[in-house]
Design a protein around this motif. Structure first.
Motif, PDB file in Angstrom:
ATOM      1  N   LEU A 276       1.700  -4.669   3.918  1.00  0.00           N
ATOM      2  CA  LEU A 276       2.905  -4.322   4.677  1.00  0.00           C
ATOM      3  C   LEU A 276       3.217  -2.835   4.603  1.00  0.00           C
ATOM      4  CD1 LEU A 276       5.192  -7.351   3.721  1.00  0.00           C
ATOM      5  CD2 LEU A 276       3.750  -7.062   5.739  1.00  0.00           C
TER       6      LEU A 276
ATOM      7  N   TRP B  65       6.812 -14.943  14.669  1.00  0.00           N
ATOM      8  CA  TRP B  65       7.172 -13.618  14.134  1.00  0.00           C
ATOM      9  C   TRP B  65       8.543 -13.652  13.469  1.00  0.00           C
ATOM     10  CZ3 TRP B  65       3.206 -11.075  13.197  1.00  0.00           C
ATOM     11  CH2 TRP B  65       2.135 -10.984  14.103  1.00  0.00           C
ATOM     12  N   SER B  66       9.483 -14.409  14.064  1.00  0.00           N
ATOM     13  CA  SER B  66      10.815 -14.526  13.472  1.00  0.00           C
ATOM     14  C   SER B  66      10.736 -15.224  12.115  1.00  0.00           C
ATOM     15  CB  SER B  66      11.726 -15.307  14.429  1.00  0.00           C
ATOM     16  OG  SER B  66      12.983 -15.522  13.840  1.00  0.00           O
TER      17      SER B  66
ATOM     18  N   LYS C  64       8.170 -15.317  10.070  1.00  0.00           N
ATOM     19  CA  LYS C  64       7.519 -14.413   9.118  1.00  0.00           C
ATOM     20  C   LYS C  64       8.490 -13.335   8.638  1.00  0.00           C
ATOM     21  CE  LYS C  64       3.248 -11.732   8.604  1.00  0.00           C
ATOM     22  NZ  LYS C  64       2.031 -11.277   9.315  1.00  0.00           N
ATOM     23  N   SER C  65       9.253 -12.784   9.565  1.00  0.00           N
ATOM     24  CA  SER C  65      10.227 -11.748   9.211  1.00  0.00           C
ATOM     25  C   SER C  65      11.298 -12.292   8.284  1.00  0.00           C
ATOM     26  CB  SER C  65      10.868 -11.195  10.491  1.00  0.00           C
ATOM     27  OG  SER C  65      11.879 -10.262  10.182  1.00  0.00           O
ATOM     28  N   ASP C  66      11.787 -13.500   8.571  1.00  0.00           N
ATOM     29  CA  ASP C  66      12.812 -14.111   7.720  1.00  0.00           C
ATOM     30  C   ASP C  66      12.284 -14.339   6.302  1.00  0.00           C
ATOM     31  OD1 ASP C  66      14.552 -14.129   9.816  1.00  0.00           O
ATOM     32  OD2 ASP C  66      14.314 -16.251  10.303  1.00  0.00           O
ATOM     33  N   TYR C  67      11.000 -14.697   6.191  1.00  0.00           N
ATOM     34  CA  TYR C  67      10.419 -14.928   4.867  1.00  0.00           C
ATOM     35  C   TYR C  67      10.295 -13.616   4.090  1.00  0.00           C
ATOM     36  CZ  TYR C  67       6.949 -15.948   1.275  1.00  0.00           C
ATOM     37  OH  TYR C  67       6.275 -16.044   0.090  1.00  0.00           O
ATOM     38  N   ILE C  68       9.864 -12.568   4.758  1.00  0.00           N
ATOM     39  CA  ILE C  68       9.662 -11.275   4.087  1.00  0.00           C
ATOM     40  C   ILE C  68      10.974 -10.739   3.534  1.00  0.00           C
ATOM     41  CG2 ILE C  68       9.021  -8.861   4.462  1.00  0.00           C
ATOM     42  CD1 ILE C  68       6.892  -9.881   6.434  1.00  0.00           C
ATOM     43  N   ILE C  69      12.071 -10.877   4.303  1.00  0.00           N
ATOM     44  CA  ILE C  69      13.360 -10.334   3.851  1.00  0.00           C
ATOM     45  C   ILE C  69      14.110 -11.309   2.948  1.00  0.00           C
ATOM     46  CG2 ILE C  69      13.557  -8.898   5.907  1.00  0.00           C
ATOM     47  CD1 ILE C  69      15.538 -10.891   7.049  1.00  0.00           C
TER      48      ILE C  69
ATOM     49  N   LYS D  21      15.164 -14.422   3.685  1.00  0.00           N
ATOM     50  CA  LYS D  21      16.126 -15.294   4.364  1.00  0.00           C
ATOM     51  C   LYS D  21      15.746 -16.757   4.204  1.00  0.00           C
ATOM     52  CE  LYS D  21      18.633 -15.514   8.765  1.00  0.00           C
ATOM     53  NZ  LYS D  21      18.704 -14.951  10.147  1.00  0.00           N
TER      54      LYS D  21
ATOM     55  N   TYR E 139       7.025 -19.557   3.471  1.00  0.00           N
ATOM     56  CA  TYR E 139       6.409 -19.282   4.771  1.00  0.00           C
ATOM     57  C   TYR E 139       5.452 -20.424   5.090  1.00  0.00           C
ATOM     58  CZ  TYR E 139       3.711 -17.155   8.504  1.00  0.00           C
ATOM     59  OH  TYR E 139       3.100 -16.910   9.710  1.00  0.00           O
TER      60      TYR E 139
ATOM     61  N   LYS F 127       4.365 -13.953  -0.824  1.00  0.00           N
ATOM     62  CA  LYS F 127       4.576 -12.514  -0.939  1.00  0.00           C
ATOM     63  C   LYS F 127       3.999 -11.972  -2.245  1.00  0.00           C
ATOM     64  CE  LYS F 127       8.997 -13.269  -0.273  1.00  0.00           C
ATOM     65  NZ  LYS F 127      10.460 -13.133  -0.035  1.00  0.00           N
TER      66      LYS F 127
END
Length: 736
Positions: free
Chosen positions: A345, A387-388, A390-395, A397, A401, A423
């Motif tokens: 990332l 994509w949403s 994946k983004s929620d998992y990274i931050i 939320k 995943y 992660k």
């Protein structure tokens, strides 16, 4: 601060060690260019680089410091300098101008005393960040180089003193001449100089003896002629025992051939070699790196070989552990048949395994490792959701995943993928550095699920539309379906009898009669399981919602997790049979025959029939009189009917009848012998059962479909006994 003092010459073994370190670093971390630059006033000279680095493309051997802002900044700041895009700097075109360099990481190198010797730096053709692990390894190399500088500085001082004493020796000759002329006063000064010279030699010997490096000398027959104390200490053997002995007995047997091949290079220019080997030390086998240099005599023969060894055991253990971990992980992935992806990332780099690409029908070299590759194959309807997620998992939320989506295969069809990821965090600040995951092809699983759903829908439709009353329960004896015919005949809806137990209570309100029905039903179920057959149909008298008693034939079959109860209303038939027994023969035969054909026959010929018979077979009034009874039977059933007639068979049976116009249909025949006008005649009741046969065929077809789905389903499916839950059958997907 730049050194203004003359710098000592860098000996071959230092350069060899430096290059060896750069080669290992480059191979371990896949760095294309690793170089060491030495400051020459306003220029920088390349003194060492990894073997795989392209040649320096310049007519001169130096780089002007002021032509490279990055190199000048590294020297000026005297600290780490990292640049992810070196656009505009001369370094961009220094090595291999066809492939432009982009990333730079550099550190200053210091002489003993803090003066800057030069720069060590890493260069890559792509824009990238350098990991903390890479920096740590590089700093270990820097520490080793600067230790060499300290030794070189000490050696240089000693060398200068030795050079100085050469002049002293020359002066001694003059003094000797002077002595011959009576200058005896010089004796004291000469003795002092000789003492100083001995002290310098002792200092040099002290440096060698206290060095952490292993230093040895050996002859052309590989026999040791000099051994540093550190070498003897590491091996745990007395120096005297090692002298004039070969060193090969202390080398690991698996490394000897490699060492011998390396030492062959000492016999030809440039008379140097380096290699790695395991030595039998006092604490066990350990890895050492050796740099060797031949001293050539005037006759061209090898006079002796000087060798310097460094302990690299911890480094090798790290390399082996990393390789073993990678191999173990790769083997685990291969065994699991999952596709691997690994996204950095920080840099945006991503890796797709060979299995990941093969799921889409591609070879490893046919797809590039970048985010755009995955995005180009992702189904348009799934892109935003994936994509949403994946983004929620990274931050943070969402905690996991796990997502399913469709990607397009090389041949055009869509592949269902179940993806999981986790992660990789920075232990210091909790920042997400990477996300690593797997892809699992679940296309066949989804097809099976869809086929099962379609089969269940078809099964439900057949049950719902069947003209025979039917009820379906699950493994918990909860009602799943009560079809329209059931509701019409019995009056109960699924809301009124949601369980089989409530059906028993409502259908058989008399406790004694209910107990009798349940006892005989359970006994029939046990017999069916014992003989591996279906439960035989039974006739009982349930009570409808409005209190009417019905005579019903019950049939039962279990398919997967469903139990199907089919019911045939025999109330009218039973009434007709009872009326035939109680009334006169002819009136009895015709009075209850409103829905059934009745044919009276004498010796096989029709002598009387009712209107229903004419209607059923398509004949006008009295056309059936006088014909042989088997004339209304299809060819394939004639023999059966003839035998039953001749034998006086009085049980119901099924056969195929034929109308006047040739159309065939299934019918149920029930014949009995009666006294009619003073003689025995046969009365046959015929009922058209075409609809029932179609329903039975549909039920069989549904069962076959369900049994196919049952057998091939990847889910665990079982058939169990109603009264005690005992397993009767399990499918291939069943697991304990």
């Amino acid at each position: 601060m730049l050194s203004k003092l003359p710098s000592p010459e860098i000996p071959f073994y230092c350069l060899a060690n430096w290059q060896n370190s750069l080669d290992k670093f480059s191979n371990l971390f896949d760095i294309p260019v690793c170089i060491i630059l030495k400051v020459l006033d306003k220029d920088l000279e390349v003194v060492a680089k990894n073997k795989n680095a392209p040649d320096y493309n310049s007519k001169s051997d130096t780089i002007k410091i002021h032509n490279s802002g990055i190199l000048e900044q590294t020297i000026r700041l005297d600290d780490e300098v990292f640049v992810s895009d070196i656009e505009g700097d001369i370094l961009k075109d220094v090595f291999n101008p066809i492939r432009k360099l982009n990333s730079y990481l550099g550190y200053p190198l210091h002489w003993a005393g803090g003066k800057i010797f030069g720069i060590i730096c890493l260069l890559d053709y792509k824009s990238r960040n350098f990991s903390e692990l890479e920096k740590a390894f590089l700093k270990e190399i820097i520490t080793g180089i600067e230790k060499d500088f300290k030794i070189l500085r000490q050696n240089d001082i000693i060398k200068k003193e030795v050079e100085k004493n050469k002049d002293v020796e020359h002066e001694l000759k003059t003094l000797n001449e002077a002595l011959n002329t009576g200058l005896q006063e010089k004796h004291t000064e000469i003795d002092t100089m000789r003492k100083d010279f001995r002290e310098m030699e002792e200092n040099y010997q002290l440096i060698v003896e206290n060095s952490n490096a292993l230093i040895v000398k050996f002859d052309k027959d590989y026999k040791l002629t000099y051994i540093s104390p550190q070498y003897a200490h590491v091996l745990g053997i007395n120096t005297k025992e090692l002298m004039e002995q070969s060193f090969f007995p202390y080398i690991h047997p698996d490394d000897i051939e490699n060492v011998k091949r390396s030492l062959e290079n000492l016999k030809k220019p440039p008379y140097v070699c380096s290699h790695e080997e395991r030595l039998q030390t006092k604490t066990g086998w350990k890895w050492f790196s050796w740099s060797n240099k031949s001293v050539i005599a005037k006759n061209g023969e090898i006079e002796e070989v000087v060798a310097v060894g460094r302990d690299i055991h911890i480094q090798k253990q790290s390399e082996f552990a990393l390789k073993e971990s990678e191999e173990r992980y790769a083997l685990a992935l291969k065994g699991a048949n999952d596709g691997l992806w690994d996204q950095n990332l920080k840099t945006g780099e991503i890796y797709y395994s060979e299995r990941w690409k093969s799921m889409l029908g591609y070879k490893d070299n046919e797809l590039e490792n970048n985010v755009g590759t995955f995005q180009s194959f992702l189904h348009p309807e799934d892109k935003e959701r994936v994509w949403s997620h994946k983004s929620d998992y990274i931050i943070g939320k969402i905690p996991r995943y796990e997502v399913e989506f469709r990607v397009q295969h090389k041949d055009g069809h869509w592949v269902n993928i179940y993806s999981r990821g986790f992660k990789v965090m920075d232990p210091d600040n909790g920042e997400v550095l990477r996300i690593v995951g797997t892809h699992l092809d679940v296309t066949n699983l989804r097809k099976t699920e869809q086929a099962l759903k379609e089969s269940e829908d078809e099964f439900r439709r057949i049950i719902e539309l069947n003209s025979i009353p039917m009820a379906v329960t699950d493994s918990n004896q909860d009602m799943v379906i009560l079809n329209k015919s059931f509701i019409k005949v019995f009056g109960y809806t699924i809301d009124e009898i949601p369980t089989a137990e409530l059906w028993w209570q409502n259908a058989y309100p008399d406790p004694d009669y209910r107990k009798k029905v349940q006892t005989e039903w359970n006994a029939a179920a046990e017999e069916a399981m014992r003989t591996n057959s279906e439960i035989k149909s039974q006739i009982w008298e349930p009570t409808t919602k409005d209190g009417t008693k019905k005579v019903v034939e019950f049939s039962f079959v279990s398919i997967g997790k469903h139990n199907i109860l089919a019911m045939v209303d025999l109330t009218d038939l039973k009434k007709a049979e009872q009326a035939l027994i109680e009334s006169e023969e002819k009136n009895q035969a015709f009075s209850e025959a409103s829905d059934e054909a009745l044919i009276f026959s004498d010796k096989g010929f029709c002598i009387e029939c009712n209107l229903a018979a004419n209607k059923m077979f398509g004949y006008n009034e009295d056309e059936l009189i006088g014909i042989f009874e088997t004339d209304v039977i299809a060819d394939e059933s004639k023999e059966l009917v003839r035998q039953n007639m001749m034998s006086g068979y009085e049980e119901p049976y099924e056969a195929i009848a034929v109308k006047k116009d040739g159309k065939k249909f299934w019918a149920e025949f029930h014949g009995k012998m009666f006294n009619y006008k003073g003689k025995k005649v046969r009365v046959t009741a015929i009922r058209n059962i075409s609809k029932r046969k179609k329903a039975e065929e549909a039920l069989i077809f549904s069962e076959e479909k369900f049994r196919a789905a049952f057998k091939t389903s990847p889910d665990s499916v079982n058939i169990n006994r109603l009264h005690d839950g005992l397993y009767i059958e399990i499918n291939d997907g069943f697991t304990w």
